[in-house]
Design an enzyme around this catalytic site. Structure first.
Site, PDB file in Angstrom:
ATOM      1  CB  SER A  30      11.103   4.371  -1.883  1.00  0.00           C
ATOM      2  OG  SER A  30      10.825   3.782  -0.486  1.00  0.00           O
ATOM      3  NE  ARG A  79      11.048   1.401   5.004  1.00  0.00           N
ATOM      4  CZ  ARG A  79      11.119   0.133   4.489  1.00  0.00           C
ATOM      5  NH1 ARG A  79      11.135  -0.241   3.418  1.00  0.00           N
ATOM      6  NH2 ARG A  79      10.426  -0.787   5.325  1.00  0.00           N
ATOM      7  CG  LEU A 121      -0.887   1.599  -4.002  1.00  0.00           C
ATOM      8  CD1 LEU A 121      -2.122   1.175  -4.736  1.00  0.00           C
ATOM      9  CD2 LEU A 121       0.083   0.310  -3.561  1.00  0.00           C
ATOM     10  CG  HIS A 157       3.164   0.602  -5.632  1.00  0.00           C
ATOM     11  ND1 HIS A 157       3.761   1.777  -4.657  1.00  0.00           N
ATOM     12  CD2 HIS A 157       3.805  -0.274  -4.846  1.00  0.00           C
ATOM     13  CE1 HIS A 157       3.992   1.319  -3.608  1.00  0.00           C
ATOM     14  NE2 HIS A 157       4.609   0.087  -3.597  1.00  0.00           N
ATOM     15  N   GLY A 188       0.937  -1.173  -0.134  1.00  0.00           N
ATOM     16  CA  GLY A 188      -0.067   0.113   0.184  1.00  0.00           C
ATOM     17  C   GLY A 188       0.912   1.310  -0.021  1.00  0.00           C
TER      18      GLY A 188
END
Ligand code: PAF
Length: 274
Positions: free
Chosen positions: A183, A185, A33, A37, A31
């Site tokens: 990412s 992150r 996204l 993705h 998730g």
């Protein structure tokens, strides 16, 4: 697009598709996204008749020291993105594992180095959840992004070793406008850390574009360029065995992980003659 929360409903549906010989494409995710993705989802759309995306933040792949609750989440936004990218089913299980779940999947050698050295239980958690998701979704083909290159190699090996009959295809690593690998992150980076994080892909690109045939020279070049708080690893490896390679004379991967503040970022680039 239908959203399914129940594992039993997902499994019953998947067994029906299998009985009817449908080509089922699968993109598993955790998730939050981003374009990385949605690119995978859009690419998979063209390869299958029924497209399933899963969102599950898998506790098994987080060490006790890693903050599972801090992992970013946006279920409503994710659902909109999945639908726009062409998913037929969004599988968002609340409880993926039964209470008496006892099985773990362990892939030797590939999982003990690089990311595996820093996160010893990580790939066991990834392989276990992907194995269970494969059982529930019964895909014909599944796509994993090359951004997590070691994960892709590990899962490809698992599907082959266990004769799962599922085609594992790589999805492209997608970069932001400034070259940073996308990412979930990246949201943790301060503006200053983000600026320094750009040195990661620049170092990898310099290694790729270096005329030297020596892996060690290219690695030394890259190491000198990364402006991070800690360089976990930066290596040129064989894409199938993940063993370090001395001479750049065939298609290889330069892989790197570096910490900027508290955030660990991964990146990689293909290099060597095509
Ligand atoms: O790459 C990820 O998002 C996860 O590791 C995966 C493959 C969905 C397993 O939880």
């Amino acid at each position: 697009m239908d959203i399914i929360h129940s594992v039993d409903t997902m499994h019953a549906l998947a067994l029906g598709w299998r009985a009817r010989g449908k080509k089922v494409g699968f993109v598993p995710t955790m998730g939050y996204l981003h374009r990385g993705h949605t690119t995978l989802i859009e690419l998979m759309r063209r390869r299958c008749e029924i497209l399933v995306v899963s969102i599950y933040v898998n506790p098994l792949q987080f060490a006790p020291t890693e903050d599972l609750t801090r992992y970013p989440r946006d279920p409503e936004g994710d659902a909109r993105k999945c639908e726009a990218a062409g998913a037929d089913i969004l599988f968002m299980p609340e409880n993926l594992y039964p209470p008496d779940f006892r099985t773990t999947v362990n892939i030797a050698h590939l999982t003990t180095r690089w990311e595996g050295a820093a996160r010893p239980t990580h790939f066991q958690g990834v392989a276990t959840v992907v194995c269970r998701l494969f059982g529930l979704v019964q895909p014909t083909v599944a796509m994993f992004g090359e951004k997590d290159f070691q994960q892709f190699t590990v899962l490809k090996s698992m599907a082959r070793d266990l004769a799962m009959g599922i085609e594992i295809v790589p999805g492209p690593l997608v970069r932001d406008h400034d070259g940073l690998a996308l990412s979930s992150r990246n949201v943790y980076l301060s503006p200053e850390q983000r600026q320094r994080a750009l040195s990661l892909h620049r170092a990898l690109f310099a290694m790729r574009d270096s005329p030297s045939r020596s892996g060690a020279e290219r690695v030394a070049l890259g190491r000198g360029m990364v402006d991070c708080d800690e360089l976990d690893y930066l290596q040129i490896v064989d894409p199938d065995t993940l063993d370090p390679v001395e001479v750049v004379d065939r298609p290889l991967r330069a892989i790197a992980t570096a910490r900027f503040g508290r955030t660990r970022l991964l990146d990689n680039v293909a290099l060597g003659p095509a």
